[in-house]
Design an enzyme around this catalytic site. Structure first.
Site, PDB file in Angstrom:
ATOM      1  N   SER A 144       6.703 -38.575  37.242  1.00 51.36           N
ATOM      2  CA  SER A 144       5.548 -38.007  37.947  1.00 51.36           C
ATOM      3  C   SER A 144       4.416 -38.984  38.202  1.00 51.36           C
ATOM      4  O   SER A 144       3.421 -38.620  38.832  1.00 51.36           O
ATOM      5  CB  SER A 144       5.007 -36.797  37.172  1.00 51.36           C
ATOM      6  OG  SER A 144       5.870 -35.702  37.300  1.00 51.36           O
ATOM      7  N   LYS A 147       3.299 -39.094  41.725  1.00 50.70           N
ATOM      8  CA  LYS A 147       2.260 -38.253  42.329  1.00 50.70           C
ATOM      9  C   LYS A 147       0.968 -39.020  42.612  1.00 50.70           C
ATOM     10  O   LYS A 147       0.135 -38.552  43.388  1.00 50.70           O
ATOM     11  CB  LYS A 147       1.975 -37.048  41.422  1.00 50.70           C
ATOM     12  CG  LYS A 147       3.152 -36.080  41.272  1.00 50.70           C
ATOM     13  CD  LYS A 147       2.778 -34.908  40.399  1.00 50.70           C
ATOM     14  CE  LYS A 147       3.890 -33.889  40.291  1.00 50.70           C
ATOM     15  NZ  LYS A 147       5.020 -34.366  39.475  1.00 50.70           N
ATOM     16  N   SER A 201       0.222 -32.310  36.832  1.00 53.93           N
ATOM     17  CA  SER A 201       1.561 -32.710  37.285  1.00 53.93           C
ATOM     18  C   SER A 201       2.383 -31.516  37.774  1.00 53.93           C
ATOM     19  O   SER A 201       3.584 -31.422  37.515  1.00 53.93           O
ATOM     20  CB  SER A 201       2.307 -33.435  36.161  1.00 53.93           C
ATOM     21  OG  SER A 201       3.176 -34.392  36.686  1.00 53.93           O
TER      22      SER A 201
END
Length: 371
Positions: A144, A147, A201
């Protein structure tokens, strides 16, 4: 005369029945004797319960049966017997999950801080000086941390942040089957989607951000890769906006460049470092918390951060923080343990202080003397 008639009648009766008078008299006598004797009274016998001692002696070769030795004591006599019994099914041994870094042998790399991360990079942003480095040029799955690039592309696209986006079935994770608090049909503004994607997240929020980019998700991923190349991130490649795919890879060197670029935008700094935020998808309030516990710690001055985890990537963490007044970029990839990346960051901060440097110098001197 009466006795004679009775005797004749009795004789005729025994003659018809086939029994002689002598036999009848004998049977009558025996019956009297038997009836005169009392039947013996049988005493109730209470059987003692056998005393049994059992222990497992050995298992059969196929590990599905066990031979049990039983010792039984009955009326003072000891008896030994062996009996096969089915063994309880054993729990399957689950092998440890090997990350991409482990498979590449990065876990064999030693470092003076005994970090749990296979990859680490620490840079003084003021002068670009590398303060600590460990396998920093190896491209690994980044989970993640992806992101962070997702947010950079969204912000630089200058789209309407108040536009309401809807979570659809296309946003459901069918690769890792991760959970989400955003149900299909939930609606949030692009701004809120960005907030919870960075801070907590949220995978479906990140997916909706990419899917609602002009041209759809494929165009969004292309923009992510184009941005990476423009930043000089030559070891980086993206295939989605969430980081759920292990094909999203980057080196620590590349991620340090991404941290510096994303730090230029106040909205990314704020949303990534908030510790709590509430959204109301379709009017239903949801409280989100940061995926990084350090954001709520008074001991840390964090200007930007992002965490990540999938099995192939291990635990990951990137941060821009200030230590003793210096702007420090930290990158930790492929760390073992749920909070191991946080522990590595804490050890690194201590090491960067004056006391930490003095301790390290003393350790090097001792090792040199021993050598």
């Amino acid at each position: 005369m009466l006795k004679s008639a009775l005797a004749i009648f009795t004789t005729l009766l025994f003659t018809v029945s086939g029994i002689s008078p002598v036999q009848a008299q004998t049977a009558s006598t025996n019956t009297k004797k038997t009836s005169s004797k009392k039947a013996p009274v049988k005493k109730a016998v209470v059987a003692k319960r056998p005393v049994t001692h059992s222990r497992v002696t050995k298992a059969s070769l196929d590990n599905r049966e066990k031979l049990v030795r039983k010792v039984t004591v009955v009326k003072g006599k000891r008896r030994v017997a062996y009996q096969r019994v089915s063994a309880a099914p054993s729990m399957p041994v689950v092998p440890p999950v090997m990350t991409a870094g482990d498979l590449a042998g990065l876990n064999l790399t030693q470092d003076p801080l005994a970090l749990k991360s296979n990859v680490a990079l620490v840079i003084d942003q003021a002068n670009s000086q590398v303060l600590f480095e460990k396998n920093s040029t190896v491209a690994l799955p980044i989970a993640s941390v992806t992101k962070l690039m997702t947010s950079l592309v969204v912000v630089e696209a200058r789209m309407n942040m108040e536009e309401v986006l809807t979570v659809t079935d296309d946003d459901v994770d069918r690769e890792k089957h991760s959970s989400s608090r955003l149900r299909v049909g939930a609606q949030l503004s692009r701004d809120d989607m960005l907030h919870i994607a960075l801070m907590s997240s949220e995978n479906r929020a990140a997916s909706a951000l990419g899917r609602n980019y002009p041209g759809g998700l494929s165009s969004f991923v292309a923009a992510m890769n184009a941005k990476a190349r423009s930043l000089g991130m030559m070891d980086t490649h993206y295939v989605d906006s969430t980081g759920l795919s292990s094909q999203n890879v980057a080196s620590a060197r590349d991620l340090a460049k991404l941290v510096v670029a994303a730090y230029q935008y106040p909205i990314i700094r704020q949303y990534s470092t908030d510790s709590k935020y509430q959204v109301e998808p379709s009017g239903h309030a949801l409280q989100y918390n940061s995926s990084n516990r350090l954001t709520s710690s008074k001991d840390w001055d964090i200007g930007l951060q992002k965490t990540g985890f999938i099995n192939e990537a291990g635990h990951c963490l990137v941060m821009m923080t200030r230590i003793d007044g210096r702007p420090i970029v930290m990158v930790f990839l492929d760390s073992k343990g749920r909070l191991s990346h946080v522990g590595d960051a804490t050890r690194m901060r201590k090491w960067l202080t004056e006391d930490g440097q003095q301790n390290l110098t003393r350790v090097k001197m001792v090792r040199a003397d021993q050598g």
